[in-house]
Design a protein around this motif. Structure first.
Motif, PDB file in Angstrom:
ATOM      1  N   UNK A 207      77.684 -28.119  81.391  1.00  0.00           N
ATOM      2  CA  UNK A 207      78.076 -29.392  81.998  1.00  0.00           C
ATOM      3  C   UNK A 207      77.914 -30.556  81.027  1.00  0.00           C
ATOM      4  N   UNK A 208      76.891 -30.489  80.194  1.00  0.00           N
ATOM      5  CA  UNK A 208      76.659 -31.535  79.202  1.00  0.00           C
ATOM      6  C   UNK A 208      77.805 -31.605  78.196  1.00  0.00           C
ATOM      7  N   UNK A 209      78.419 -30.460  77.915  1.00  0.00           N
ATOM      8  CA  UNK A 209      79.492 -30.382  76.916  1.00  0.00           C
ATOM      9  C   UNK A 209      80.873 -30.213  77.548  1.00  0.00           C
ATOM     10  N   UNK A 210      80.999 -30.652  78.791  1.00  0.00           N
ATOM     11  CA  UNK A 210      82.258 -30.497  79.510  1.00  0.00           C
ATOM     12  C   UNK A 210      83.446 -31.133  78.808  1.00  0.00           C
ATOM     13  N   UNK A 211      83.221 -32.275  78.165  1.00  0.00           N
ATOM     14  CA  UNK A 211      84.319 -32.967  77.477  1.00  0.00           C
ATOM     15  C   UNK A 211      84.850 -32.141  76.301  1.00  0.00           C
TER      16      UNK A 211
ATOM     17  N   UNK B 245      82.704 -26.831  64.633  1.00  0.00           N
ATOM     18  CA  UNK B 245      83.378 -25.656  65.195  1.00  0.00           C
ATOM     19  C   UNK B 245      82.416 -24.506  65.470  1.00  0.00           C
ATOM     20  N   UNK B 246      81.413 -24.334  64.598  1.00  0.00           N
ATOM     21  CA  UNK B 246      80.524 -23.185  64.751  1.00  0.00           C
ATOM     22  C   UNK B 246      79.735 -23.296  66.057  1.00  0.00           C
ATOM     23  N   UNK B 247      79.182 -24.468  66.329  1.00  0.00           N
ATOM     24  CA  UNK B 247      78.429 -24.678  67.569  1.00  0.00           C
ATOM     25  C   UNK B 247      79.345 -24.539  68.785  1.00  0.00           C
ATOM     26  N   UNK B 248      80.573 -25.067  68.675  1.00  0.00           N
ATOM     27  CA  UNK B 248      81.500 -24.965  69.808  1.00  0.00           C
ATOM     28  C   UNK B 248      81.891 -23.510  70.056  1.00  0.00           C
ATOM     29  N   UNK B 249      82.003 -22.713  68.989  1.00  0.00           N
ATOM     30  CA  UNK B 249      82.318 -21.290  69.173  1.00  0.00           C
ATOM     31  C   UNK B 249      81.202 -20.588  69.939  1.00  0.00           C
ATOM     32  N   UNK B 250      79.962 -21.002  69.711  1.00  0.00           N
ATOM     33  CA  UNK B 250      78.831 -20.433  70.456  1.00  0.00           C
ATOM     34  C   UNK B 250      78.890 -20.856  71.925  1.00  0.00           C
ATOM     35  N   UNK B 251      79.273 -22.103  72.150  1.00  0.00           N
ATOM     36  CA  UNK B 251      79.436 -22.602  73.519  1.00  0.00           C
ATOM     37  C   UNK B 251      80.535 -21.820  74.235  1.00  0.00           C
ATOM     38  N   UNK B 252      81.645 -21.614  73.545  1.00  0.00           N
ATOM     39  CA  UNK B 252      82.753 -20.861  74.144  1.00  0.00           C
ATOM     40  C   UNK B 252      82.354 -19.409  74.416  1.00  0.00           C
ATOM     41  N   UNK B 253      81.581 -18.819  73.506  1.00  0.00           N
ATOM     42  CA  UNK B 253      81.198 -17.414  73.660  1.00  0.00           C
ATOM     43  C   UNK B 253      80.261 -17.207  74.845  1.00  0.00           C
ATOM     44  N   UNK B 254      79.583 -18.262  75.285  1.00  0.00           N
ATOM     45  CA  UNK B 254      78.726 -18.129  76.469  1.00  0.00           C
ATOM     46  C   UNK B 254      79.509 -17.581  77.657  1.00  0.00           C
ATOM     47  N   UNK B 255      80.760 -18.014  77.798  1.00  0.00           N
ATOM     48  CA  UNK B 255      81.572 -17.546  78.935  1.00  0.00           C
ATOM     49  C   UNK B 255      81.771 -16.036  78.876  1.00  0.00           C
ATOM     50  N   UNK B 256      82.090 -15.517  77.690  1.00  0.00           N
ATOM     51  CA  UNK B 256      82.279 -14.068  77.529  1.00  0.00           C
ATOM     52  C   UNK B 256      80.984 -13.315  77.803  1.00  0.00           C
ATOM     53  N   UNK B 257      79.880 -13.847  77.300  1.00  0.00           N
ATOM     54  CA  UNK B 257      78.589 -13.170  77.444  1.00  0.00           C
ATOM     55  C   UNK B 257      78.134 -13.143  78.902  1.00  0.00           C
ATOM     56  N   UNK B 258      78.358 -14.227  79.622  1.00  0.00           N
ATOM     57  CA  UNK B 258      77.998 -14.265  81.040  1.00  0.00           C
ATOM     58  C   UNK B 258      78.814 -13.222  81.807  1.00  0.00           C
ATOM     59  N   UNK B 259      80.099 -13.146  81.488  1.00  0.00           N
ATOM     60  CA  UNK B 259      80.952 -12.166  82.162  1.00  0.00           C
ATOM     61  C   UNK B 259      80.481 -10.748  81.875  1.00  0.00           C
TER      62      UNK B 259
END
Length: 320
Positions: free
Chosen positions: A194-198, A278-292
């Protein structure tokens, strides 16, 4: 890496006579000399088929679910081949057969090399030349643009448009994920999201072709170069940083120099430019895959323990 995870579907054991029948029409002056089961991978049954002609080897892949989208994979690989993209396999035959319980199967070109997961388990250390190859490959597939994120049909058209990325995290956070992660970690994950929603909203503005499962058991290495990329079952219209986050999922194998090399090589070629964070954002994006992944069914302690460790590492990075 994912090497050593438990299987989602059981391995189907078949003999050489059955394999020979499945390869009917493919074998010409060659004949089968050896069949080797491939234990890597979690969803399909795969065999290497050796012949008397050294340069003629095949991969037999048997699908266990009609939802495995093999028709899309076949169409996509043909398109990538047509566009002169190397490192993807030719498909020689597709069908189904009662001798394998009416399951669908495909015969693929055998691509030389070991999976990165297996190579690392045997002591291999990743080097910059390989990183450059991967960056170039991803830059090429990420050049295909789509208007919206979603799953592709067998004609490579988006048929199931997906909701905004920011909604995925809570959607994937089912009861199994909550149980395995614990209340405190779930709270931290959703807070970071939620903090990084933007940032997540910006990712939805530039949708490209992605492999969808760009990790250690699907990436081949040969002579310290990219030998091939396999298993395109999860390819979709999505976020390029999803592939990149999966590739860099296991931080212990990549130095800061390698991360910089990847960025420079990718940005040389790709119309999708990596930003400074980009590297930090890729980790943020990967959270979705890992949760799934951690919300899956079945008793898979190795897999779920591994995923939880990665999630904790990503949250620590994103909280610093």
């Amino acid at each position: 890496m994912e090497y050593g995870w438990e299987r989602t579907f059981p391995f189907l054991k078949i003999d050489n006579n059955i394999i020979g029948e499945l390869l009917e029409g493919i074998l010409e002056n060659d004949y089968i000399t050896n069949v080797i089961p491939i234990n890597e991978g979690c969803r399909t049954t795969n065999y290497i088929v050796d012949t008397n002609i050294p340069e003629k080897k095949y991969i037999l892949k048997i699908f266990f679910s009609k939802e495995q989208n093999y028709k899309k994979e076949i169409k996509l690989l043909a398109k990538l081949k047509e566009d002169k993209l190397v490192n993807v396999a030719t498909i020689y035959k597709v069908g189904n057969n009662e001798i394998i319980q009416n399951r669908e199967y495909a015969i693929y070109e055998y691509m030389q090399g070991k999976t990165i997961g297996k190579a690392i388990s045997e002591g291999y250390s990743i080097e910059n030349n390989f990183i450059k190859d991967v960056a170039q490959f991803l830059a090429q597939i990420h050049s295909y643009k789509f208007e919206k994120a979603g799953f592709l049909d067998e004609n490579l058209k988006v048929v199931n448009e997906l909701p905004p990325l920011i909604l995925w995290y809570e959607k994937f956070m089912g009861s199994k994920a909550k149980e395995r992660l614990g209340k405190d970690l779930v709270h931290k994950i959703l807070y970071i999201v939620n903090k990084n929603g933007h940032i997540l909203n910006k990712l939805d503005n530039d949708i490209r072709l992605v492999h969808g499962d760009f990790q250690g058991t699907n990436i081949l290495i040969k002579d310290n170069k990219l030998g091939g990329v396999i298993d395109w079952e999860f390819a979709m219209a999505g976020h390029p940083l999803a592939d990149i986050g999966q590739f860099f999922r296991y931080e212990e194998y990549f130095s800061k120099d390698m991360i910089k090399v990847f960025e420079e090589e990718y940005n040389k070629i790709s119309s999708y430019k990596l930003t400074n964070d980009w590297y930090e954002i890729s980790k943020l994006r990967d959270l979705a895959n890992l949760i799934q992944l951690i919300n899956g069914e079945g008793n898979m302690p190795n897999k779920y323990s591994n995923i939880k460790d990665i999630l904790i590492n990503n949250i620590t990075l994103l909280s610093s």
